[in-house]
Design an enzyme around this catalytic site. Structure first.
Site, short mmCIF file in Angstrom:
data_model
loop_
_atom_site.label_atom_id
_atom_site.label_comp_id
_atom_site.label_asym_id
_atom_site.label_seq_id
_atom_site.Cartn_x
_atom_site.Cartn_y
_atom_site.Cartn_z
N ARG A 242 45.39 18.88 26.54
CA ARG A 242 45.22 17.44 26.01
C ARG A 242 44.50 16.96 27.41
O ARG A 242 44.86 17.32 28.64
CB ARG A 242 46.35 16.60 25.81
N HIS A 246 50.13 12.28 28.89
CA HIS A 246 50.98 12.72 27.72
C HIS A 246 51.14 11.41 26.79
O HIS A 246 51.22 11.51 25.70
CB HIS A 246 52.36 12.97 28.13
N TYR A 254 51.37 15.02 37.90
CA TYR A 254 51.99 16.49 37.94
C TYR A 254 50.72 17.57 37.53
O TYR A 254 51.12 18.68 37.33
CB TYR A 254 52.81 16.67 36.46
#
Ligand SMILES: Cc1ncc(C[n+]2csc(CCOP(=O)(O)OP(=O)(O)O)c2C)c(N)n1
Ligand SMILES: [Mg+2]
Length: 334
Positions: A242, A246, A254
């Site tokens: 992606r 998120h 991260y």
């Protein structure tokens, strides 16, 4: 699969649909930032080839179940973008009359049994649809889309096992985008590929480059034809990525910016497909530009429709809403 083996019409449909999803998602990101789209929004930018490569093999009467990252699945299945955009805005004209939002788009007219806020929640629904198809003696299929994180859920294991022993016409498509929220794939599982899990259920498992729409098309074709012939389920792992967070607003601490940039530069599924279409003389630059233009126009019309649509009235608040009340308290909803 070589482009020569696929009809030009299908190739152009694939390109056009990936572009439509990309334009939709980037526009939704802007609208979310402007505060026009309430709730959580999880976008599909970068993963377009998975939905499109699979859906190019499906009929309108086939079923899909989707995820919290479901706009791309809906668009590729032939969904009405005006109804889904209005749903994102929470408007009365939305596919769920404005009560579902981004994570709950469903549309039985195109066989979209539902996006799902519960991770792995769509898998049992697809298995149920597969059982229905089999009991009715039809040759349709049901495809369950889910993420790498969902493949650790009980629903995944129970669902695949049932589909395997009953030889149901279900195809399980794991979109391994290498993260479940902030947890990277290597911290979730010890196996290199989710497809390896197929062995435990005695069904075929195949891993494919999810950034290559023709590779996805080829493995999906085989799995879907196998399911239609009554030979049972297949597990496909599409390795993808992606390009956005998120959810919109994710600070993405991260993973490094370099990692994201590398994928955008080298593994953009639309750019990769475009290069192939141009090199093989399937389409000209002008034709491809016209496809982008058409998609932008279509999405703008959907935004206008959503903006101009009315809000649901107070009186409708409890209509079409189902829940399992526990001592008068509504159950948890993500
Ligand atoms: C049953 C359940 N557990 C936890 C969550 C919270 N949650 C939302 S998205 C997500 C990660 C899903 O990761 P993955 O399946 O890989 O899908 P992706 O977001 O990467 O597309 C989690 C844990 C949830 N919505 N439902
Ligand atoms: Mg994931």
């Amino acid at each position: 699969m070589p482009v020569e083996e696929i009809p030009r019409e299908t190739l152009l449909w694939m390109y056009e649909t990936m572009v439509r999803i990309r334009v939709h998602e980037e526009r939704v990101a802007e609208l979310f930032a402007q505060g026009k789209v309430p709730g959580f929004v999880h976008l599909y930018v970068g993963e377009e080839a998975v939905a499109v490569g699979v859906m190019a093999n499906l009929r309108r009467e086939d079923f899909i179940t989707s995820t919290h990252r479901g706009h791309g699945h809906y668009i590729a299945k032939g969904g009405d973008v005006k109804a889904s955009m209005a749903e994102l805005f929470g408007k009365k004209t939305g596919s769920g009359k404005g009560k579902g939002g981004s994570m709950h788009i469903a549309d039985l007219d195109v066989g979209e049994l539902g996006a799902n806020g519960m991770v792995g929640g769509g898998i049992p629904h697809a298995v149920g649809a597969g059982l229905g198809i089999k009991l009715n003696g039809l040759d349709n299929v049901a495809v369950a889309f889910f993420g790498d994180g969902a493949s650790n859920q009980q629903n995944f294991h129970e669902g695949i096992n049932l589909a395997a022993i009953w030889k149901l016409p279900v195809v399980f498509v794991c979109e391994n985008n290498q993260y479940q929220i902030s947890l990277s794939y290597d911290k979730q599982q010890t196996i290199k590929s989710v497809a390896e899990r197929a062995k435990a259920y005695g069904i075929p498992g195949v891993s494919v480059d999810g950034q290559d729409v023709l590779a996805v098309y080829e493995v999906a074709k085989e799995a879907i034809e196998r399911a239609r012939r009554g030979e049972g389920p297949t597990l496909i792992e599409a390795k993808t990525y992606r390009f956005r967070g998120h959810f919109e607003g994710d600070p993405q601490v991260y993973r490094s910016k370099e990692e994201v940039e590398w994928w955008k530069k080298n593994k953009d599924p639309i750019k990769l497909f475009e290069e192939k279409l141009l090199a093989k003389g399937i389409a000209t630059r002008e034709e491809l530009d016209a496809i982008w233009e058409k998609a932008r126009k279509e999405i703008e019309e959907a935004v206008k429709f959503a903006e101009e649509s009315p809000w649901p009235s107070k009186e409708e608040l409890l209509e079409d809403v189902f829940s399992t009340p526990t001592k008068g308290v509504l159950v948890w909803q993500w």
